[in-house]
Enzyme design. Structure first.
Site, PDB file in Angstrom:
ATOM      1  CB  VAL B  17      -0.969  -0.012   1.201  1.00 43.60           C
ATOM      2  CG1 VAL B  17      -1.713   1.310   1.306  1.00 43.60           C
ATOM      3  CG2 VAL B  17      -1.959  -1.164   1.074  1.00 43.60           C
ATOM      4  CE  LYS B 108      -8.194  -4.713   7.378  1.00 43.10           C
ATOM      5  NZ  LYS B 108      -7.673  -4.495   6.036  1.00 43.10           N
ATOM      6  CB  VAL B 135     -14.247   0.437   6.077  1.00 44.46           C
ATOM      7  CG1 VAL B 135     -15.479  -0.398   5.731  1.00 44.46           C
ATOM      8  CG2 VAL B 135     -14.015   0.437   7.577  1.00 44.46           C
ATOM      9  CB  ILE B 139     -16.048   2.012  -1.478  1.00 48.01           C
ATOM     10  CG1 ILE B 139     -15.967   0.793  -2.405  1.00 48.01           C
ATOM     11  CG2 ILE B 139     -17.456   2.600  -1.473  1.00 48.01           C
ATOM     12  CD1 ILE B 139     -16.847  -0.374  -1.954  1.00 48.01           C
ATOM     13  CG  ASP B 204     -10.649  -8.046   7.160  1.00 44.38           C
ATOM     14  OD1 ASP B 204      -9.696  -7.290   7.409  1.00 44.38           O
ATOM     15  OD2 ASP B 204     -11.440  -7.864   6.207  1.00 44.38           O
ATOM     16  CE  LYS B 208     -11.735  -4.670   5.794  1.00 41.46           C
ATOM     17  NZ  LYS B 208     -11.675  -5.681   4.712  1.00 41.46           N
ATOM     18  N   GLY B 307      -6.322  -4.271  -2.025  1.00 43.90           N
ATOM     19  CA  GLY B 307      -5.335  -4.214  -3.095  1.00 43.90           C
ATOM     20  C   GLY B 307      -4.614  -2.881  -3.082  1.00 43.90           C
TER      21      GLY B 307
END
Lengths: 435, 435
Positions: B17, B108, B135, B139, B204, B208, B307
C-alpha cells in the site's frame, strides 16, 4: 478567527424540497448540532403565497415573498436556493454570493447554464457554492468525485441520472405496456412532470452529466455540444430484443476522457447494457452511477435520484459542509482546476449499435439496407425480422459491428431516404464501454 | 493563520500500500497539487529492509528503519501509518498524534482495538486521524457516512466487506468446487493470506463493521460483543439450495439500530441474500455496502475492497482532506458524538434461518428433529432431504419461519445433542433485513 455559534439559514423556495430540508433539520437537530458544534437556526424562508398550507411550521415573521431580501440579508450565513429555473434562481444565487454568503443549491439547470459565472462570483467574494443535491438526489456523488476519489483521473463515468425515465423504462419492461400508456400513469402518480419533455428527451440527464464532467475534468461541456437522445422512441420491440439478448435498456449519461489526448465527450442516450452489469439492475426511480478511476478502478453508487427526502439529505449535507467551512476560515475548497478540454471528434466515438427500422414488407428491402450501411462503412453483425404493427410493413432489427458515431449518423440519414424505410429509424447504443 | 505551501508526508511502512501511495501521488502530482494548492513532498519512509528492491524510486536519505523517528519528526506534517498490526502501529500512531500531527491509516484492526484512545489523543493534541482506507478499500464509504449522509440516522447498514471471502464464495458458486480447493488456489493467486483465519472466520469483516458502527452510531462495539461466523462451513449443498431458491450466499456484516430503543447490534455471518438485491450480484474481490438512512432511503456503494491501488486511492483522499484541514486551522471535524448505546438482546434479533444437518439415514429422524426445534419455539417452514457424501447419512436442509437468535442457538445446541445428528449443524441467516 471568530467562530460562529449560531448559523442562520435562509431557504429561498419553500416547496417540496425546501419543506423537506426544514423538516429534517428540525427532526434531526440534536444529532446535527452536536456533530457540527453550532446551533442551526432556520431563520427565514421565501414563498410565492404567504397563506398556503405547509407541512412544516414556520412563523409568519420568517416568511417573505422576496427571495432576494434573504440573499442580501446580512444576518443570513447560508442561503439555500431551492426555487428552480434559471432566472430568479440566478439572481438570488449571484446576489447571495456577491454578499459573500455560502449558497447551497439543488438546481442542475442553473449550474449547467451559469456554472462559470457562479463559481467566479463565489471565488471573487469569498463565498462558496455547494450543489450535492443537483445530481442523483441523496447519493453523495459530488463529494465522492471531488474528495473521496481525488487521487483519480476518470476515463469513464456513466450513469442513470433521471428517475422519471428509469421508472418509465422499468414499468414498460415489467408490464409490457407502451411508452404513452406508462407515461400517462407516471404523470398521474406524480413520477413525471405535467410537461415531461425535460426528462424524457434527455435534457435533465444532460444537465447532470455536464456537472459531473466539470467535476471530473474541470471543463464545462454545454448541452448543445453533447449527443442527447431521449426515450420517447423506445417500444416493446426494443425491450423484447434486450430481454432475449441479455440486456436492459437504460437512459445513460456517458462521460469519457481519452487518456492520450485528454479529449472529453459527453453523451446521453438510451443504451443496451448487459444484465451482468450492476446498473442494468438499477430500477424504478433509483439512480446509479459507475465511476472508473485510474487508481481505484470501478466504483458504483446507487440511491433514490429525486424526491423530497433524498434531495433534502443532500442539501443538509451541504449545509453541514458549509458550517464547517464558515467556522474554519474562508480558504478555497479543492475545486476542479478549470480547463478547456477539447471534445472527442465523432469519428473517435465508437461502439456497436442497434437499429430498428420499419420497412415495407417486400422483396429486396434487406439488400437495399445492407448496401446503404456498407456504403457508410458500417458493418452489420445481425439482422432480425419481426412483425410490425403496421399493415404491409415489417420491423427490421440490425446490430452492427464496431462503428463510429459519424458513420452511424450518415447511415441513419441514408436509410431514412430509402423509399422502403418507413418513419424514423430507432438507434440504440450498445454499452460496450461498460466492459 | 499561516498557510503551508509544502506539505511533508512521512510513510511508515513502505509495503504494497505504501508504495501504491507513493506511486500514485507521483504520477498524479500535477492535478493533485493544483487542486490542493500545495506542494506534496514525500519526505520520508520507513522500511524493514533498506536494501530491498522497490517499485518506487525513493532516495536512500529518505529511508529509515525506525517509523517512530518519522512519527516524531517535527518537519513531517502528515504521517501515513501503513505498517499493519496493532503493536508498533499503535506506538507510531499515538506518538504522531501526541506530536500534534495528522495521521492517515488503513489499519482497521488498530482502530477497532484502540479507537477511543486514538481519537482521544487526536482531540487532546489538536491533530487528526483519518481512516478512509480501513473499510472497503477505495469506496469512499467513511466520507459518505460521516459527511455525505450526515442528515441521516441509520437503521440498517449491511455489506460485503471482505474481498477474500467474496472471491472464495464467488468461485465456489461458479465452479462447483469445494471450499478447501478454492482456498488453496486463492492463496496461490495471492487473493488469500498464508494464514487465512482473520479473513475466512469473519474477524476482518468484524473489525470493519465495528468502524462503520462507530461512524453511524457513535458507539464502539467490541468484536466479542458481536455475533461473528465465517464461511469455512459453506459447502456446495448450501450453494445449490441458494441457487435453486433465488439466493446468493454472501458473508455480510449487518449493523442494525432500533429506532425506538436506540439499541445497536453488529453481526457478521454468511447470509442467504435474494438475487434481486444488488449486493447479491457483487462478486469476486468487490465489496459492496448498503446504507439505509431515515432521510435518504437506501443507498449502495460498490468497489474493489482491497489491493494496492484502491487502498492507495483512499489513503490519498485522506491526505487531501488532511492538507485542507492543515491549511484551515485546527478546528474539530464533525466526528460522531461518542455514546454508549445498549446492544439489542438476542431475543430481539429475529429473522428466518437455514439449517443444514448431517443425519443418520434412518426412520424417525425427522420426528426427533422437528420435536427438538418445536421445543425451542422455532417453527419449521420447509424441509429438504438430500444425499450426503457420508455413507449411511443424509443431508437435511431446514428453513424456519421467523425466529430469534436466542431460540435458534438453543435449537442448534439441542440438535447437536441428538444421536441422529452427525457433526456440526450449519446455520445460515436468510436476509429478510434486506427487504
Amino acid at each position: 478567527m471568530s467562530t460562529l455559534s449560531t448559523i442562520n439559514i435562509g431557504i429561498c423556495g419553500l416547496g417540496t424540497v425546501g419543506q423537506g430540508v426544514w423538516k429534517h433539520i428540525d427532526s434531526n437537530r440534536v444529532a446535527l448540532e452536536s456533530r457540527l458544534g453550532v446551533t442551526l437556526n432556520l431563520a427565514r424562508a421565501s414563498v410565492r403565497d404567504l397563506k398556503k398550507k405547509r407541512t412544516v411550521r414556520v412563523s409568519a415573521g420568517a416568511l417573505t415573498l422576496d427571495p432576494l431580501s434573504i440573499a442580501t440579508d446580512p444576518s443570513i450565513h447560508i442561503v439555500c436556493e431551492l426555487i428552480g429555473g434559471t432566472t430568479l434562481a440566478r439572481q438570488v444565487t449571484i446576489a447571495a454570493l456577491k454578499a459573500g454568503k455560502t449558497v447551497v443549491s439543488a438546481n442542475k439547470a442553473l449550474l449547467c447554464k451559469h456554472g462559470p459565472e457562479i463559481f467566479a462570483a463565489a471565488r471573487k467574494h469569498g463565498g462558496h457554492f455547494f450543489f450535492e443535491a443537483s445530481v442523483a438526489g441523496g447519493i453523495p456523488i459530488i463529494k465522492a468525485l471531488r474528495e473521496g476519489l481525488v487521487a483519480n483521473r476518470f476515463k469513464l463515468i456513466y450513469g442513470i441520472l433521471n428517475g422519471t425515465c428509469n421508472y418509465i423504462l422499468t414499468r414498460m419492461e415489467r408490464e409490457g405496456l407502451s411508452y404513452p400508456v406508462i407515461l400517462k400513469e407516471a404523470k398521474e402518480l406524480g413520477y413525471a412532470e405535467a410537461d415531461e419533455a425535460l426528462d424524457v428527451e434527455g435534457w435533465d440527464t444532460a444537465h447532470k452529466a455536464s456537472i459531473l464532467a466539470f467535476l471530473a475534468h474541470g471543463t464545462w461541456v454545454p448541452t448543445e455540444k453533447m449527443l442527447v437522445e431521449g426515450i420517447t422512441q423506445i417500444t416493446q420491440a426494443d425491450l423484447s430484443f434486450a430481454r432475449e439478448n441479455g440486456y436492459a435498456i437504460k437512459l445513460l449519461a456517458v462521460i469519457t476522457r481519452e487518456a492520450d489526448t485528454g479529449e472529453v465527450f459527453v453523451r446521453v442516450h438510451p443504451t443496451l447494457i448487459p444484465k451482468t452489469k450492476v446498473l442494468a439492475n438499477v430500477n424504478e426511480v433509483y439512480n446509479g452511477i459507475s465511476v472508473t478511476g485510474d487508481v481505484v478502478g470501478e466504483t458504483v453508487y446507487i440511491g433514490r435520484g429525486a424526491g423530497q427526502d433524498p434531495t433534502a439529505s443532500a442539501v443538509i449535507s451541504d449545509i453541514a459542509d458549509a458550517v464547517i467551512l464558515l467556522n474554519r476560515g474562508n480558504t478555497h475548497l479543492p475545486e476542479p482546476v478549470e480547463t478547456r478540454a477539447s471534445l472527442t471528434p465523432l469519428q473517435r466515438i465508437t461502439g456497436r449499435y442497434y437499429l430498428r427500422l420499419e420497412v415495407k414488407d417486400e422483396p429486396g428491402v434487406l439488400a437495399k439496407i445492407a448496401s446503404a450501411t456498407a456504403g457508410c462503412d458500417v458493418s452489420i453483425s445481425s439482422v432480425l425480422q419481426r412483425p410490425s404493427e403496421t399493415a404491409g410493413a415489417a420491423s427490421l432489427i440490425l446490430t452492427t459491428h464496431q462503428a463510429n458515431e459519424k458513420a452511424i449518423r450518415a447511415t441513419v440519414s441514408r436509410l431514412k431516404r430509402l423509399s422502403s424505410v418507413l418513419g424514423e429509424p430507432v438507434l440504440i447504443r450498445i454499452a460496450d464501454f461498460a466492459g
